[in-house]
Design an enzyme around this catalytic site. Structure first.
Site, PDB file in Angstrom:
ATOM      1  N   CYS A 143       0.828  -1.229   0.000  1.00 39.55           N
ATOM      2  CA  CYS A 143       0.000   0.000   0.000  1.00 39.55           C
ATOM      3  C   CYS A 143       0.855   1.268   0.000  1.00 39.55           C
ATOM      4  O   CYS A 143       0.362   2.343  -0.333  1.00 39.55           O
ATOM      5  CB  CYS A 143      -0.946   0.004   1.190  1.00 39.55           C
ATOM      6  SG  CYS A 143      -2.078  -1.386   1.137  1.00 39.55           S
ATOM      7  N   HIS A 194      -3.623   6.973   1.699  1.00 36.50           N
ATOM      8  CA  HIS A 194      -3.941   5.662   1.131  1.00 36.50           C
ATOM      9  C   HIS A 194      -5.329   5.273   1.617  1.00 36.50           C
ATOM     10  O   HIS A 194      -5.661   5.446   2.791  1.00 36.50           O
ATOM     11  CB  HIS A 194      -2.898   4.639   1.580  1.00 36.50           C
ATOM     12  CG  HIS A 194      -3.357   3.232   1.380  1.00 36.50           C
ATOM     13  ND1 HIS A 194      -3.765   2.763   0.157  1.00 36.50           N
ATOM     14  CD2 HIS A 194      -3.520   2.203   2.261  1.00 36.50           C
ATOM     15  CE1 HIS A 194      -4.148   1.507   0.284  1.00 36.50           C
ATOM     16  NE2 HIS A 194      -4.008   1.144   1.543  1.00 36.50           N
ATOM     17  N   ASN A 211     -10.169  -0.515  -1.413  1.00 39.29           N
ATOM     18  CA  ASN A 211      -8.732  -0.315  -1.197  1.00 39.29           C
ATOM     19  C   ASN A 211      -7.995  -0.913  -2.401  1.00 39.29           C
ATOM     20  O   ASN A 211      -8.006  -2.123  -2.596  1.00 39.29           O
ATOM     21  CB  ASN A 211      -8.349  -1.027   0.106  1.00 39.29           C
ATOM     22  CG  ASN A 211      -6.870  -0.976   0.417  1.00 39.29           C
ATOM     23  OD1 ASN A 211      -6.045  -0.678  -0.445  1.00 39.29           O
ATOM     24  ND2 ASN A 211      -6.526  -1.287   1.656  1.00 39.29           N
TER      25      ASN A 211
END
Ligand code: UT7
Length: 332
Positions: free
Chosen positions: A114, A259, A289
């Site tokens: 990520c 993020h 995500n």
């Protein structure tokens, strides 16, 4: 002295929308639970035969190049972040380079989960500051939907992740007033197994056996609570590190692009920093995500919606598997 500046942003998400209600066909869950715990309403899944990791990255890159007013011929290097490459090797950067007809130009595939896009941006920034390259194409792209366990056993990860790609053109400038001010990278391998995909692991006795598939090593595993607890601390720390390094405080930040891990994490960080809802980009509701793609998609969307303008202080921040965490401070 050279500085680097983002001159173009682009993104691509697959057409295939998968709502929370769609997920209830495969697992015991509910729209209410998912929205309350994560903020997510829907995500995109790639369409087999239409989308690939590198085709999505190429589409995002073409848009970023157009917006920067340059072509692939002008790019000196590709830095490509993904944890879900098309092949085990070589990396998807090679496939995108071929697609963009950039034969001979260097490509760098990185993982870093990520935090991948911020790491990739930092690599591009250092290349440009050192004078080695003048123009970099920085990409984050993921197809995660094919690697999730979509039964009830895998529901804590399956509900979160989605597919998509984002890209940024980073170019040399002599003007420090409109540039990437600093990047800050961290990792802690003690937590590697808190969020990971074990297979195809090379150190297995029989890496490609049916037993390993049945064991679930080819699916994403996450200890959601551990990740959550670390994330809310590390986001704050790495943002503060960027502000301190440049003599700023939270109130100087015009826009935070975190993020897209969980809306509750973003809200916590927003409140810690004293920012308004308008000053934090959240699109997890629509895209879930998307790991390395989440920050460039969010930035590109924010740019399209005029959420920031020349001179604004923009902060990028990420946390993810590894564990990794990273930030970048940009004077737009
Ligand atoms: O981008 C990389 C970084 N990743 C993250 O930042 C993710 C961080 N973690 C999270 O966002 C949260 O931990 C999750 C959203 C993954 C899970 O939320 P949670 O509030 O931590 O739930 P939990 O795992 O503690 O589970 C609570 C309950 C459990 O039931 P019991 O044992 O209390 O009866 C789970 O079985 O919720 C259950 N549960 C679900 N129920 C319905 C877990 N997943 C689901 C689901 N639908 N999808």
């Amino acid at each position: 002295m050279a500085y680097s500046r983002i001159t173009g942003l682009g993104y691509y998400v697959p057409d295939n929308v998968v709502t929370n209600n769609d997920l209830t066909k495969w697992m015991e869950t509910s729209d209410e639970w998912i929205q309350e715990r994560t903020g997510i309403k829907e995500r995109r899944y790639f369409e087999f035969g239409k989308d690939t990791n590198y085709s999505m990255a190429t589409a995002a890159s073409r848009q970023a190049l157009d917006r920067a007013g340059i072509t692939a011929d002008d790019v000196d290097v590709i830095v490509y972040a993904t944890i879900t490459p098309d092949y085990f090797f070589p990396g998807s950067a090679f496939l995108m380079q071929r697609e963009l007809k950039m034969d001979g130009k260097p490509v760098i595939d990185i993982r870093e989960q990520c935090s991948g896009f911020v790491y990739a941006l930092s690599i591009a920034d250092q290349f440009i500051k050192s004078g080695m390259y003048k123009t970099a194409l920085v990409v984050g792209s993921e197809i995660q939907s094919s690697l999730l366990n979509k039964s009830t056993a895998g529901r804590n990860t399956a509900i979160i992740f989605g597919d998509g790609a984002g890209a940024a053109v980073v170019q040399a400038t002599s003007d420090p007033a409109h540039s990437i001010l600093s990047t800050h990278l961290h990792a802690d391998g003690r937590y590697a197994e808190e969020l990971y995909m074990k297979d195809p692991g090379s150190s297995r006795e029989r890496p490609f056996s049916k037993e390993l598939i049945d064991e679930g090593g080819f699916n994403v595993f996450m200890n959601g609570n551990a990740v959550f607890k670390h994330a809310i601390v590390k986001f704050g720390e790495v943002i503060q590190e960027a502000l301190t390094a440049n003599g700023y405080q939270s109130s100087d930040v015009n826009l935070l692009v975190p993020h897209q891990a969980n809306i509750r994490i973003s809200d916590y960080v927003r409140q810690q920093m004293g920012l308004s809802e308008d000053q934090v980009i959240n699109n997890i509701q629509r895209f879930g995500n998307t790991t390395a793609a989440s920050i460039p998609i969010a930035m590109a969307e924010a740019w399209e919606k005029n959420k920031f303008k020349e001179g604004d202080l923009v902060c990028l921040a990420a946390f993810g598997s590894g564990f990794t965490w990273a930030s970048a401070l940009i004077r737009w």
